[in-house]
Write an enzyme that holds these catalytic residues in place. Structure first.
Site, PDB file in Angstrom:
ATOM      1  N   PRO A  99       0.844  -1.211   0.000  1.00  0.00           N
ATOM      2  CA  PRO A  99       0.000   0.000   0.000  1.00  0.00           C
ATOM      3  C   PRO A  99       0.877   1.259   0.000  1.00  0.00           C
ATOM      4  CG  PRO A  99      -0.623  -1.491   1.801  1.00  0.00           C
ATOM      5  CD  PRO A  99       0.617  -2.061   1.176  1.00  0.00           C
ATOM      6  N   ASP A 149      15.432   3.073   5.284  1.00  0.00           N
ATOM      7  CA  ASP A 149      14.403   2.340   4.542  1.00  0.00           C
ATOM      8  C   ASP A 149      14.985   1.671   3.295  1.00  0.00           C
ATOM      9  OD1 ASP A 149      12.840   3.554   6.423  1.00  0.00           O
ATOM     10  OD2 ASP A 149      11.334   4.304   5.027  1.00  0.00           O
TER      11      ASP A 149
END
Ligand code: PMV
Length: 315
Positions: A99, A149
């Site tokens: 998502p 990340d």
């Protein structure tokens, strides 16, 4: 000429925001992926197709004129077209089961898979080069990125990360299960990071104390992971959440979700920038179904995820 790569999304178990200021964080790659396919085309245009829309621009177009979510990929394509004096353009197709905009690493995974796929059109490349290019690309939308990340999306697994020292895999891999719950509120990582910068400027001494506390918390959490102490690890998760609340990245909806998830799991917290996005709940086989059931019963979208150990895959 065609090239394709995929990379996993991620969650941040501990240390988001503080990691930007040099503290340690713990991240985990998850078994949801994004795939980027790049091919050279004769026309001098960069076309990017994704669920978020399609853009098509000349490689010379200024980055400021490119829509934010697809800007990092445009940056990589235009940079490499120029570097390799490629006569022609590129068609880039992105497909994803992560998502978007809810803190699960969709943009970092896209930067990593995109850097790998686009570099692959021109040369054999190594992971360090991909990581450098991916972090540079991510900075076109989130200029203060810690790089955490992109690093976990590239290497996969569970890792300890700090901006100055780099990363170290956590071994043996934890045996917990993670339930993710989506607030359905999209956030802009850059805006939330700017908000924390404001908090830090107004509360310099307190923020310094919090950074030290976060480092200790990460060290404790690593010990609990190694000792398979779920209760101890859950306490760390809750402590981290209270620090995130203090720096202003939680909100009413997230606090409500956390209260519900805490009732069945070992502990839950925001994952990623916050002010929307997802929370995760720490579970094992004894309480995962209860957590999913309780969240669902309260009308909260939730799903369980596993750890991805593969990281970047060049197809
Ligand atoms: O992009 P998100 O929502 O997963 O959050 C990134 C984590 C931060 O620590 C807030 C920013 C960073 O670059 O580490």
């Amino acid at each position: 000429m065609k090239s394709e790569s995929s990379a996993p999304g991620k969650i941040i178990l501990f240390g988001e925001h503080f990691v930007i200021y040099g503290t340690k964080a713990i991240l985990c790659a998850i078994n949801r992926r994004i795939t980027v396919r790049a091919e050279t085309v004769p026309r001098e245009m960069i076309t990017i197709k994704s669920k978020l829309g399609t853009i098509s621009h000349n490689p010379e177009t200024k980055l400021a004129d490119i829509d934010a979510p697809l800007r990092p990929i445009f940056h990589i394509a235009s940079k490499l077209i120029k570097r390799h004096t490629h006569k022609g353009g590129m068609l880039i197709t992105i497909s994803s089961d992560i998502p978007h905009g809810v803190g699960l690493g969709s943009s970092s995974a896209c930067c990593v898979a995109g850097a790998s796929a686009i570099l692959g059109l021109f040369k054999k490349h190594d992971r360090e080069e991909i990581l450098k290019l991916a972090i540079e690309a991510e900075k076109t939308i989130h200029r203060n990125s810690s790089g955490a990340d992109c690093t976990v999306c590239l290497y996969g697994g569970v890792m300890e990360y700090s901006k100055n020292v780099g990363f170290a895999e956590i071994n043996p891999a934890p045996e917990f299960t993670i339930v993710l719950a989506n607030s359905d509120m999209k956030h802009s990582t850059g805006d939330v990071v700017d908000g924390v910068k404001g908090f830090r400027e107004k509360n310099k001494a307190r923020f310094e104390v919090m950074c030290k506390a976060e480092d200790h918390l990460v060290n404790d959490a690593i010990l609990h992971i190694k000792n398979k102490d779920m209760i101890g690890l859950g306490v760390c998760v809750k402590k981290n959440q209270s620090m995130l609340k203090e720096i202003g990245v939680s909100n009413e909806r997230l606090e409500e979700m956390i209260k519900i998830a805490d009732s069945t799991s070992y502990g839950s917290k925001i994952t990623g920038a916050g002010d929307g996005g997802c929370i995760f709940a720490l579970n094992d086989d004894t309480n995962m179904q209860d957590t999913l059931y309780t969240l669902e019963k309260n009308g909260i979208e939730c799903f369980s995820v596993g750890i991805d150990f593969k990281g970047l895959d060049t197809i």
